[in-house]
Design an enzyme around this catalytic site. Structure first.
Site, PDB file in Angstrom:
ATOM      1  N   ARG A  52       1.580 -10.721   6.205  1.00 50.94           N
ATOM      2  CA  ARG A  52       2.984 -10.644   6.532  1.00 50.94           C
ATOM      3  C   ARG A  52       3.351  -9.818   7.933  1.00 50.94           C
ATOM      4  O   ARG A  52       4.610 -10.041   8.259  1.00 50.94           O
ATOM      5  CB  ARG A  52       3.720  -9.884   4.908  1.00 50.94           C
ATOM      6  CG  ARG A  52       3.517 -10.736   3.934  1.00 50.94           C
ATOM      7  CD  ARG A  52       4.354 -10.307   2.874  1.00 50.94           C
ATOM      8  NE  ARG A  52       5.673 -10.152   2.949  1.00 50.94           N
ATOM      9  CZ  ARG A  52       6.758  -9.646   2.042  1.00 50.94           C
ATOM     10  NH1 ARG A  52       5.930  -9.073   1.104  1.00 50.94           N
ATOM     11  NH2 ARG A  52       7.866  -9.693   2.147  1.00 50.94           N
ATOM     12  N   ARG A  63      23.170  19.927  -1.599  1.00 52.29           N
ATOM     13  CA  ARG A  63      22.934  18.340  -1.178  1.00 52.29           C
ATOM     14  C   ARG A  63      23.506  17.695  -2.143  1.00 52.29           C
ATOM     15  O   ARG A  63      23.129  18.016  -3.288  1.00 52.29           O
ATOM     16  CB  ARG A  63      21.405  18.087  -0.806  1.00 52.29           C
ATOM     17  CG  ARG A  63      20.892  18.638   0.526  1.00 52.29           C
ATOM     18  CD  ARG A  63      20.154  17.632   1.190  1.00 52.29           C
ATOM     19  NE  ARG A  63      19.377  18.256   2.286  1.00 52.29           N
ATOM     20  CZ  ARG A  63      18.628  17.604   2.992  1.00 52.29           C
ATOM     21  NH1 ARG A  63      18.683  16.331   2.960  1.00 52.29           N
ATOM     22  NH2 ARG A  63      18.216  18.107   3.995  1.00 52.29           N
ATOM     23  N   PRO A  78       0.833  -1.020  -0.033  1.00 51.53           N
ATOM     24  CA  PRO A  78       0.121  -0.123   0.171  1.00 51.53           C
ATOM     25  C   PRO A  78       0.881   1.229   0.145  1.00 51.53           C
ATOM     26  O   PRO A  78       1.764   1.212   0.693  1.00 51.53           O
ATOM     27  CB  PRO A  78      -0.957  -0.064   1.370  1.00 51.53           C
ATOM     28  CG  PRO A  78      -0.652  -1.369   1.968  1.00 51.53           C
ATOM     29  CD  PRO A  78       0.889  -1.955   1.276  1.00 51.53           C
ATOM     30  N   GLU A  79       0.751   2.101  -1.139  1.00 50.34           N
ATOM     31  CA  GLU A  79       1.537   3.421  -0.916  1.00 50.34           C
ATOM     32  C   GLU A  79       0.392   4.406  -0.513  1.00 50.34           C
ATOM     33  O   GLU A  79      -0.810   4.186  -0.033  1.00 50.34           O
ATOM     34  CB  GLU A  79       1.646   3.726  -2.443  1.00 50.34           C
ATOM     35  CG  GLU A  79       2.743   2.705  -3.109  1.00 50.34           C
ATOM     36  CD  GLU A  79       4.265   2.815  -2.513  1.00 50.34           C
ATOM     37  OE1 GLU A  79       4.533   3.742  -1.813  1.00 50.34           O
ATOM     38  OE2 GLU A  79       5.123   2.090  -2.679  1.00 50.34           O
ATOM     39  N   HIS A 109      -5.579 -14.507   8.710  1.00 50.95           N
ATOM     40  CA  HIS A 109      -4.524 -13.222   8.970  1.00 50.95           C
ATOM     41  C   HIS A 109      -5.560 -12.049   9.615  1.00 50.95           C
ATOM     42  O   HIS A 109      -4.771 -10.834   9.111  1.00 50.95           O
ATOM     43  CB  HIS A 109      -3.928 -12.775   7.712  1.00 50.95           C
ATOM     44  CG  HIS A 109      -3.234 -14.003   7.172  1.00 50.95           C
ATOM     45  ND1 HIS A 109      -2.065 -14.352   7.760  1.00 50.95           N
ATOM     46  CD2 HIS A 109      -3.289 -14.832   5.866  1.00 50.95           C
ATOM     47  CE1 HIS A 109      -1.543 -15.640   6.875  1.00 50.95           C
ATOM     48  NE2 HIS A 109      -2.557 -15.741   5.971  1.00 50.95           N
TER      49      HIS A 109
END
Ligand code: ZN
Length: 270
Positions: A109, A151, A2-3, A91
């Site tokens: 997981r 940077r 999931p983003e 799960h």
């Protein structure tokens, strides 16, 4: 995995169903997620009313008067709303029960997490050091430009640094840099203000496109069958090694940066 767009869609999907509702019970079947679930959760959350649901980076926050639940979906987690009688699967680790409705955390997981904090969530160690939200108005090219001066780190790693801006995963970073025409290996301090302005704009675009697409799957949060699918993005470069660039036909190149794959067009991203 999931983003940010999936988490935002989850947030919008569950909020109308649980906001203003009282928690009647908490069931923790397996507390061993990425971090152990607090033992106080059940005692302190039960009886509380959800005042609001929000998202910060990839964390979902359930706000109550007594404290806040901070949820992360990890690699494989999902949240669904099911009826109380729905049997739990192998799960299904945590249920937050609202009378006849259950907010159920499924995570095969177990890289996800659930924290309970009594303090303001923005002071929590997982959240306090986070950078800007990419969909907020104050996330601009000027901001990126100012942060990046001096940077030497590669631009791709710079935009994936959650202290700078949150929620830009590996796929979105490659795609956004392609759309902005920026070489992913360029030092962050050597990217122009104009390019940063374009980059901030396309980052917002790719994320919002994904969220808009996810909107169509909102009903999946309440049907109780399966889990909401992760979004299929339209990809220009990610995973397209050797395929011709849609703009210039030059083969897409794959390199490694910080143990992650990066995909780009050597011609369009000079
Ligand atoms: Zn190209």
């Amino acid at each position: 995995m999931p983003e940010l767009p999936e988490v935002e869609t989850t947030c919008r999907g569950i909020a109308p169903h649980i906001t203003g509702k009282q928690v009647t019970r908490v069931v923790v079947r397996n507390p061993n997620l990425r971090w152990p679930v607090s033992r106080r959760l059940g005692k302190e959350l039960t009886g509380q009313t959800i005042n609001s649901v929000s998202r910060r980076a990839k964390y979902l926050l359930l706000h109550t008067d007594a404290g806040t639940v901070i949820l992360h979906l990890g690699m494989s987690g999902s949240l669904r709303l099911v009826k109380t009688a729905t049997p739990a699967g192998k799960h299904d680790h945590i249920d937050i029960v609202f009378n006849k409705l259950v907010l159920r955390l499924t995570d095969p997981r177990r890289f996800g997490s659930l924290h309970w904090t009594r303090r303001p969530p923005e002071q929590h160690r997982l959240i306090s050091a986070l950078g800007y939200e990419p969909l907020d108005d104050d996330f601009t090219g000027d901001y990126l430009y100012q942060c990046s001066r001096g940077r030497k780190v590669a631009i791709k790693q710079f935009i994936m640094n959650s202290r700078i801006v949150v929620g830009i995963g590996n796929i979105y970073a490659s795609e956004a840099l392609y759309m902005a025409g920026i070489n992913p290996q360029r030092a962050a301090g050597r990217v122009s203000l104009k390019k940063y302005q374009l980059l901030a704009e396309v980052i917002g675009e790719v994320l919002n496109d994904s969220i808009a697409q996810g909107g169509t799957s909102l009903r999946d949060f309440v049907n109780g069958h399966g889990q909401p699918g992760y979004f299929k993005l339209h990809l220009n470069v990610y995973g397209k090694t050797g395929e011709p660039c849609i703009s210039c036909r030059i083969p897409i190149r794959e390199i490694r940066q910080g143990q992650r794959s990066t995909f780009y067009c050597p011609k369009c991203q000079p």
